[in-house]
Design an enzyme around this catalytic site. Structure first.
Site, PDB file in Angstrom:
ATOM      1  N   SER A 138       2.340 -29.537  42.192  1.00 43.52           N
ATOM      2  CA  SER A 138       1.986 -28.157  41.829  1.00 43.52           C
ATOM      3  C   SER A 138       1.290 -27.505  43.007  1.00 43.52           C
ATOM      4  O   SER A 138       0.295 -28.032  43.494  1.00 43.52           O
ATOM      5  CB  SER A 138       1.003 -28.144  40.662  1.00 43.52           C
ATOM      6  OG  SER A 138       1.559 -28.740  39.541  1.00 43.52           O
ATOM      7  N   ARG A 190      -8.933 -30.057  38.135  1.00 42.19           N
ATOM      8  CA  ARG A 190      -8.573 -30.297  39.538  1.00 42.19           C
ATOM      9  C   ARG A 190      -9.762 -30.046  40.480  1.00 42.19           C
ATOM     10  O   ARG A 190      -9.582 -29.555  41.599  1.00 42.19           O
ATOM     11  CB  ARG A 190      -7.415 -29.390  39.967  1.00 42.19           C
ATOM     12  CG  ARG A 190      -6.119 -29.621  39.251  1.00 42.19           C
ATOM     13  CD  ARG A 190      -5.523 -30.979  39.542  1.00 42.19           C
ATOM     14  NE  ARG A 190      -4.156 -31.043  39.103  1.00 42.19           N
ATOM     15  CZ  ARG A 190      -3.784 -31.304  37.842  1.00 42.19           C
ATOM     16  NH1 ARG A 190      -4.692 -31.548  36.920  1.00 42.19           N
ATOM     17  NH2 ARG A 190      -2.504 -31.360  37.533  1.00 42.19           N
ATOM     18  N   GLU A 246      -3.575 -24.910  44.466  1.00 41.56           N
ATOM     19  CA  GLU A 246      -4.173 -26.208  44.160  1.00 41.56           C
ATOM     20  C   GLU A 246      -4.114 -27.049  45.424  1.00 41.56           C
ATOM     21  O   GLU A 246      -5.001 -27.852  45.707  1.00 41.56           O
ATOM     22  CB  GLU A 246      -3.371 -26.886  43.039  1.00 41.56           C
ATOM     23  CG  GLU A 246      -4.082 -28.094  42.468  1.00 41.56           C
ATOM     24  CD  GLU A 246      -3.149 -29.231  42.117  1.00 41.56           C
ATOM     25  OE1 GLU A 246      -3.655 -30.356  42.055  1.00 41.56           O
ATOM     26  OE2 GLU A 246      -1.940 -29.030  41.928  1.00 41.56           O
TER      27      GLU A 246
HETATM   28  N1  EPU Z   1       6.838 -23.101  32.780  1.00 38.56           N
HETATM   29  C1  EPU Z   1       7.809 -22.151  32.954  1.00 38.56           C
HETATM   30  N2  EPU Z   1       8.584 -22.196  34.071  1.00 38.56           N
HETATM   31  C2  EPU Z   1       8.428 -23.162  35.013  1.00 38.56           C
HETATM   32  C3  EPU Z   1       7.432 -24.138  34.844  1.00 38.56           C
HETATM   33  C4  EPU Z   1       6.643 -24.097  33.716  1.00 38.56           C
HETATM   34  O1  EPU Z   1       7.995 -21.268  32.131  1.00 38.56           O
HETATM   35  O2  EPU Z   1       9.181 -23.128  35.999  1.00 38.56           O
HETATM   36  C5  EPU Z   1       5.985 -23.054  31.564  1.00 38.56           C
HETATM   37  C6  EPU Z   1       6.648 -23.659  30.338  1.00 38.56           C
HETATM   38  O3  EPU Z   1       6.245 -22.897  29.251  1.00 38.56           O
HETATM   39  C7  EPU Z   1       5.989 -25.013  30.215  1.00 38.56           C
HETATM   40  C8  EPU Z   1       4.608 -24.743  30.753  1.00 38.56           C
HETATM   41  O4  EPU Z   1       4.820 -23.780  31.780  1.00 38.56           O
HETATM   42  O5  EPU Z   1       5.955 -25.436  28.891  1.00 38.56           O
HETATM   43  C9  EPU Z   1       3.917 -25.949  31.306  1.00 38.56           C
HETATM   44  O6  EPU Z   1       4.769 -26.556  32.259  1.00 38.56           O
HETATM   45  P1  EPU Z   1       4.586 -28.096  32.655  1.00 38.56           P
HETATM   46  O7  EPU Z   1       4.444 -28.940  31.447  1.00 38.56           O
HETATM   47  O8  EPU Z   1       5.634 -28.459  33.643  1.00 38.56           O
HETATM   48  O9  EPU Z   1       3.143 -28.132  33.316  1.00 38.56           O
HETATM   49  P2  EPU Z   1       2.428 -27.202  34.378  1.00 38.56           P
HETATM   50  O10 EPU Z   1       1.296 -26.513  33.713  1.00 38.56           O
HETATM   51  O11 EPU Z   1       3.400 -26.368  35.115  1.00 38.56           O
HETATM   52  C10 EPU Z   1       0.690 -29.072  34.949  1.00 38.56           C
HETATM   53  C11 EPU Z   1       0.113 -29.747  36.159  1.00 38.56           C
HETATM   54  C12 EPU Z   1       1.092 -30.798  36.682  1.00 38.56           C
HETATM   55  C13 EPU Z   1       1.330 -31.811  35.575  1.00 38.56           C
HETATM   56  C14 EPU Z   1       1.902 -31.074  34.354  1.00 38.56           C
HETATM   57  C15 EPU Z   1       2.066 -31.983  33.170  1.00 38.56           C
HETATM   58  C16 EPU Z   1      -1.312 -28.108  37.205  1.00 38.56           C
HETATM   59  C17 EPU Z   1      -1.547 -27.259  38.410  1.00 38.56           C
HETATM   60  N3  EPU Z   1      -0.180 -28.784  37.202  1.00 38.56           N
HETATM   61  O12 EPU Z   1       1.836 -28.339  35.362  1.00 38.56           O
HETATM   62  O13 EPU Z   1       0.450 -31.466  37.759  1.00 38.56           O
HETATM   63  O14 EPU Z   1       2.228 -32.829  35.981  1.00 38.56           O
HETATM   64  O15 EPU Z   1       0.955 -30.027  33.962  1.00 38.56           O
HETATM   65  O16 EPU Z   1       0.800 -32.270  32.662  1.00 38.56           O
HETATM   66  O17 EPU Z   1      -2.169 -28.176  36.333  1.00 38.56           O
HETATM   67  C18 EPU Z   1       0.189 -31.500  40.125  1.00 38.56           C
HETATM   68  O18 EPU Z   1      -0.994 -31.276  39.923  1.00 38.56           O
HETATM   69  O19 EPU Z   1       0.671 -31.624  41.285  1.00 38.56           O
HETATM   70  C19 EPU Z   1       1.095 -31.602  38.982  1.00 38.56           C
HETATM   71  C20 EPU Z   1       2.386 -31.797  39.128  1.00 38.56           C
END
Ligand code: EPU
Length: 333
Positions: A233, A157, A328
């Site tokens: 995010s 990012r 972010e």
């Molecule tokens: N998780 C939780 N609780 C929650 C959310 C997530 O426990 O409420 C844990 C779970 O273990 C899950 C892991 O976090 O498996 C990862 O969650 P998720 O796949 O939803 O991804 P993220 O790391 O929360 C990132 C990006 C998103 C992107 C997703 C999918 C960042 C800051 N965010 O989220 O990007 O869509 O991966 O690749 O890196 C954005 O940048 O606006 C965005 C939405």
């Protein structure tokens, strides 16, 4: 004053002194001397912005659109795209024309210029993997520059446009180098799980299938900006050293984590959920009930309301885990 209500996906009713939108590079160059004399901020569709106060300067927006094939070989196509092109329209167009690679980035709100500035990413793919060249105007000189993707210091990012050279370039076009042969990236947990549940084998995945799947996964987890204000995010996923991670893991054996180049990445959504914030709110600013990494406007929230919640969440995560999570979203104070 001009209302920014429809220029930020949080739906914050902030005002700016002046709003300047251009459709050509010459219009931008013409306005540049005047911009240099004032406070200005270039935005895309405002999908990663929090206006905490009114903005006492000029908000600048590119309406340079268009998708043009610059060159094509047997294996790749080079597409020159205007910075003001809606990102997801580009992805849809590429899927329709058989240009591959962007499927995992389907439905990310925003525009092409901002995508290149922020290095948007989702489901194991980052846009920098497909950026050949960024065309930009150097603000101090008005010079037109071409930066190779490898020169843009892309990271998670981040880019030089967001960090060391922030405010020094205005992106006008992005040239993408896209493969014509489909080699999907299906390793990300949520994607792999969905494919398995639907009994779709990797061999059956086409660009359209993958795009539809990503769209569905996103719709199930992330709020639709048309229905509930948010900036996707709100925080970045923190990276901690291996030592810090091992120490935390003793206390929290189930903590999800991914090894990355410089340490271990921990999902901030998990940290926030552990602190009990998922689905909770402070006044009109809330933590989204389906994804704790997303802060939402529950109705009539100001930027200050969002910031107050963000600070509280940050403080609680820091107190419980000793980890500082950084926004972010771009907070404009
Ligand atoms: N998780 C939780 N609780 C929650 C959310 C997530 O426990 O409420 C844990 C779970 O273990 C899950 C892991 O976090 O498996 C990862 O969650 P998720 O796949 O939803 O991804 P993220 O790391 O929360 C990132 C990006 C998103 C992107 C997703 C999918 C960042 C800051 N965010 O989220 O990007 O869509 O991966 O690749 O890196 C954005 O940048 O606006 C965005 C939405």
């Amino acid at each position: 004053m001009y209302s920014l209500l429809h220029h930020n996906t949080f739906g914050i009713d902030a005002q700016c002194r002046d709003f300047f939108e251009y459709t050509t590079v010459s219009q931008l160059l013409e306005r540049l001397p005047q911009l240099r004399q004032t406070q200005w901020l270039h935005i895309g569709s405002g999908s990663n912005l929090v206006f905490v106060h009114d903005f006492e300067g000029t908000i600048v927006h590119s309406a340079i659109r268009g998708i043009e094939v610059q060159r094509q070989t047997d294996r790749h196509v080079w597409l020159k795209v205007g910075a003001g092109q809606v990102w997801d329209d580009l992805v849809a167009e590429c899927v329709a024309r058989g240009y591959c690679g962007l499927e995992n980035l389907s439905l990310i709100p925003g525009e092409v210029g901002a995508a290149a500035v922020q290095n948007i990413g989702a489901y194991g793919v980052e846009v920098c993997q497909f950026i050949d060249t960024v065309e930009a105007v150097q603000v101090s000189t008005g010079e037109l520059c071409e930066l190779r993707g490898s020169e843009c210091r892309y990271g998670y990012r981040s880019s030089l446009f967001k960090k060391e050279q922030a405010g020094q370039f205005i992106v006008t076009h992005v040239v993408f180098k896209l493969p014509l042969c489909f080699q999907p990236d299906l390793h990300y947990g949520a994607i792999a799980r969905e494919l398995q549940q639907r009994n779709i084998t990797p061999g059956e995945v086409t660009p359209a299938v993958l795009r539809n799947l990503v769209v569905e996964v996103r719709r199930a987890k992330l709020p639709d900006p048309a229905e509930m204000g948010s900036a996707g995010s709100f925080f970045m996923n923190p990276v901690v050293s291996i030592d810090v991670f091992r120490h935390l893991q003793q206390q929290y054996p189930d903590m999800p984590h991914y090894e990355v180049e410089n340490g271990v990445k921990i999902p901030a959504g998990w940290l926030i959920e552990q602190c009990g914030w998922k689905g909770r709110n402070l006044g009109p600013a809330g933590v989204y009930e389906k994804q704790a990494l997303v802060l939402v406007n529950l109705g009539g929230a100001t930027g200050a309301d969002i910031l107050r919640l963000a600070r509280q969440v940050q403080a609680d995560v820091k107190q419980r885990f000793g980890i500082l999570i950084s926004p972010e979203a771009n907070i404009i104070c």
